[in-house]
Design a protein around this motif. Structure first.
Motif, PDB file in Angstrom:
ATOM      1  N   LEU A  33       0.822  -1.169  -0.001  1.00  0.00           N
ATOM      2  CA  LEU A  33      -0.173   0.004   0.038  1.00  0.00           C
ATOM      3  C   LEU A  33       1.054   1.381  -0.009  1.00  0.00           C
ATOM      4  O   LEU A  33       1.988   1.245   0.433  1.00  0.00           O
ATOM      5  CB  LEU A  33      -0.941   0.192   1.170  1.00  0.00           C
ATOM      6  N   PRO A  34       0.372   2.405  -0.614  1.00  0.00           N
ATOM      7  CA  PRO A  34       0.984   3.568  -0.223  1.00  0.00           C
ATOM      8  C   PRO A  34       1.388   3.834   1.184  1.00  0.00           C
ATOM      9  O   PRO A  34       0.635   3.295   2.017  1.00  0.00           O
ATOM     10  CB  PRO A  34       0.134   4.530  -1.033  1.00  0.00           C
ATOM     11  N   ASP A  35       2.421   4.583   1.611  1.00  0.00           N
ATOM     12  CA  ASP A  35       2.595   4.610   3.096  1.00  0.00           C
ATOM     13  C   ASP A  35       1.441   5.245   3.864  1.00  0.00           C
ATOM     14  O   ASP A  35       1.320   4.719   5.041  1.00  0.00           O
ATOM     15  CB  ASP A  35       3.739   5.514   3.053  1.00  0.00           C
ATOM     16  N   GLU A  36       0.598   6.025   3.321  1.00  0.00           N
ATOM     17  CA  GLU A  36      -0.388   6.696   4.193  1.00  0.00           C
ATOM     18  C   GLU A  36      -1.288   5.903   4.454  1.00  0.00           C
ATOM     19  O   GLU A  36      -2.159   5.934   5.578  1.00  0.00           O
ATOM     20  CB  GLU A  36      -0.953   8.077   3.294  1.00  0.00           C
ATOM     21  N   LEU A  37      -1.709   4.781   3.544  1.00  0.00           N
ATOM     22  CA  LEU A  37      -2.758   3.627   3.834  1.00  0.00           C
ATOM     23  C   LEU A  37      -2.134   2.651   4.831  1.00  0.00           C
ATOM     24  O   LEU A  37      -2.763   1.997   5.538  1.00  0.00           O
ATOM     25  CB  LEU A  37      -3.054   3.439   2.472  1.00  0.00           C
ATOM     26  N   LEU A  38      -0.588   2.428   4.556  1.00  0.00           N
ATOM     27  CA  LEU A  38      -0.263   1.453   5.430  1.00  0.00           C
ATOM     28  C   LEU A  38      -0.129   1.969   6.976  1.00  0.00           C
ATOM     29  O   LEU A  38      -0.422   0.994   7.834  1.00  0.00           O
ATOM     30  CB  LEU A  38       1.287   0.881   5.045  1.00  0.00           C
ATOM     31  N   ALA A  39      -0.041   3.185   6.991  1.00  0.00           N
ATOM     32  CA  ALA A  39      -0.052   3.745   8.321  1.00  0.00           C
ATOM     33  C   ALA A  39      -1.522   3.608   8.966  1.00  0.00           C
ATOM     34  O   ALA A  39      -1.529   3.183   9.984  1.00  0.00           O
ATOM     35  CB  ALA A  39       0.383   5.450   8.383  1.00  0.00           C
ATOM     36  N   LEU A  40      -2.302   3.752   8.093  1.00  0.00           N
ATOM     37  CA  LEU A  40      -3.680   3.636   8.352  1.00  0.00           C
ATOM     38  C   LEU A  40      -4.043   2.145   9.026  1.00  0.00           C
ATOM     39  O   LEU A  40      -4.933   1.979   9.699  1.00  0.00           O
ATOM     40  CB  LEU A  40      -4.679   4.029   7.508  1.00  0.00           C
ATOM     41  N   ALA A  41      -3.297   1.200   8.137  1.00  0.00           N
ATOM     42  CA  ALA A  41      -3.674  -0.162   8.677  1.00  0.00           C
ATOM     43  C   ALA A  41      -2.852  -0.317  10.040  1.00  0.00           C
ATOM     44  O   ALA A  41      -3.558  -1.387  10.580  1.00  0.00           O
ATOM     45  CB  ALA A  41      -2.798  -1.044   7.808  1.00  0.00           C
TER      46      ALA A  41
END
Length: 363
Positions: free
Chosen positions: A87-95
């Protein structure tokens, strides 16, 4: 003082007798002072680990099993990346987030689903209103009601459902302990903490919840943060010298994403987001029932559990623990000073404060 090894009888208000396991040997960690009187005392435990994962020092009971609650999310995210999640970093952070439920958070969780051909119906987390105070007020003003995307764990659940599609696993039932996804998560947590869970229960959002020690989960956070720092440097060096690329490990990918997008891990006005902005390279995550974890780029880490489950002492104790590790930003005049205490108000004016007790920490 060791843990109470004896089982303790407890009689409920309804007259039912339960046999409780031994009580953790928590110690006083923080006090609330109003005027010149100690109004409240928060007990708890802290563990600080070295870069190699060994215990540097502890206050209270660092080995008693406890439920890390949402502080498990970065470890769960590592398992997802190992299972193929990209995932893009911002979405991986959201995970790895307990997000506030703002527009970016809800839309991000939906993006994770959409990227993998899924809809909101794939989510098996509980429904809730946004966790953030301002986000919740706005949502209600606009006529919103509790739903799956608003719930603070929706990023994690969207990522879990996504991983099922990548591996050909059933999406329905992804929260069951015997599901291949949860088996992978359990093995990853055991590896990163260096210990087998002492017990299992279910978290508020429905995810299987292991009990581990403070020392164990601190060890895991140190590993994540150190991987993020070291591999990010190698990645940058390769790009600078020959334009090459160094693939990040799952641990480094999660740590890098969280450090790069702390606003996705929590939200504006949240202390965890503030700490990561003020402490570059740190991996920080809170959890319900008074849990706080911080991993440092050099591999050291601290884990905090407030015994009464209250939230207000969590961050002041964590900052004091970082100060005991010699982190400059956690000093009395450092960048984290605003997170180290909380004002106690009387008539709308400061009349006291809540702060960690120096005696609980190494000099």
């Amino acid at each position: 003082m060791p843990s109470n090894a004896d089982h303790t009888p407890f009689v409920t208000p309804a007259g039912r007798t339960l046999v409780l396991p031994g009580l953790p040997a928590h110690v006083p960690l923080a006090v609330q002072i109003r005027g010149e009187i100690v109004e409240g005392v928060h007990y708890g435990s802290v563990a600080a680990t070295a870069a190699d994962g060994t215990l540097l020092w502890a206050a209270g009971d660092s080995n008693a099993p406890f439920y890390p609650r949402s502080a498990l999310k970065p470890l769960q995210a590592v398992a997802l990346v190992r299972a193929g999640l990209s995932l893009p970093d911002e979405l991986l952070a959201l995970a790895a987030a307990s997000h506030s439920g703002g527009d970016a958070h809800r839309e991000g969780a939906l993006r994770i689903l959409t990227l993998h051909g899924l809809g909101i119906s794939a989510l098996e987390n509980t429904v809730d209103l946004p966790y953030g105070v301002h986000e919740r007020e706005r949502w209600l003003r606009e006529g919103g009601t509790a739903d799956h995307l608003c719930q603070n764990c929706s990023g994690k659940h969207a990522a879990m459902a996504a991983v099922c599609t990548l591996n050909g696993w059933p999406v329905s039932g992804y929260l069951e302990p015997d599901h291949p996804l949860q088996q992978l998560v359990a093995a990853t947590i055991a590896e990163l903490t260096g210990e087998e869970p002492a017990a299992w229960s279910t978290d508020g959002c429905g995810t299987p919840l292991p009990a581990v020690s403070l020392a164990g989960i601190a060890r895991a956070y140190g590993r994540l943060a150190r991987a993020g720092a070291n591999e990010a440097r190698a990645h940058d060096d390769a790009a600078a010298h020959d334009g090459g690329n160094v693939a990040l490990s799952a641990e480094a990918a999660v740590a890098h994403a969280m450090a790069a997008h702390p606003e996705m891990v929590a939200g504006e006005g949240r202390d965890v987001t503030a700490l990561m902005r003020l402490l570059p390279g740190a991996v920080a995550k809170d959890g319900f029932e008074g849990v706080q974890l911080v991993g440092l780029p050099d591999g050291r880490a601290i884990a905090v559990k407030i015994a009464d489950g209250g939230d207000r002492a969590r961050m002041p104790v964590a900052v004091r623990a970082l100060a005991a590790l010699g982190v400059p930003e956690a000093a009395a005049d450092g960048a984290l000073a605003a997170l180290a205490t909380a004002s106690v108000l009387g008539g709308g004016h400061p009349v006291g404060l809540l702060a960690a007790l120096d005696d609980a920490f190494p000099a």
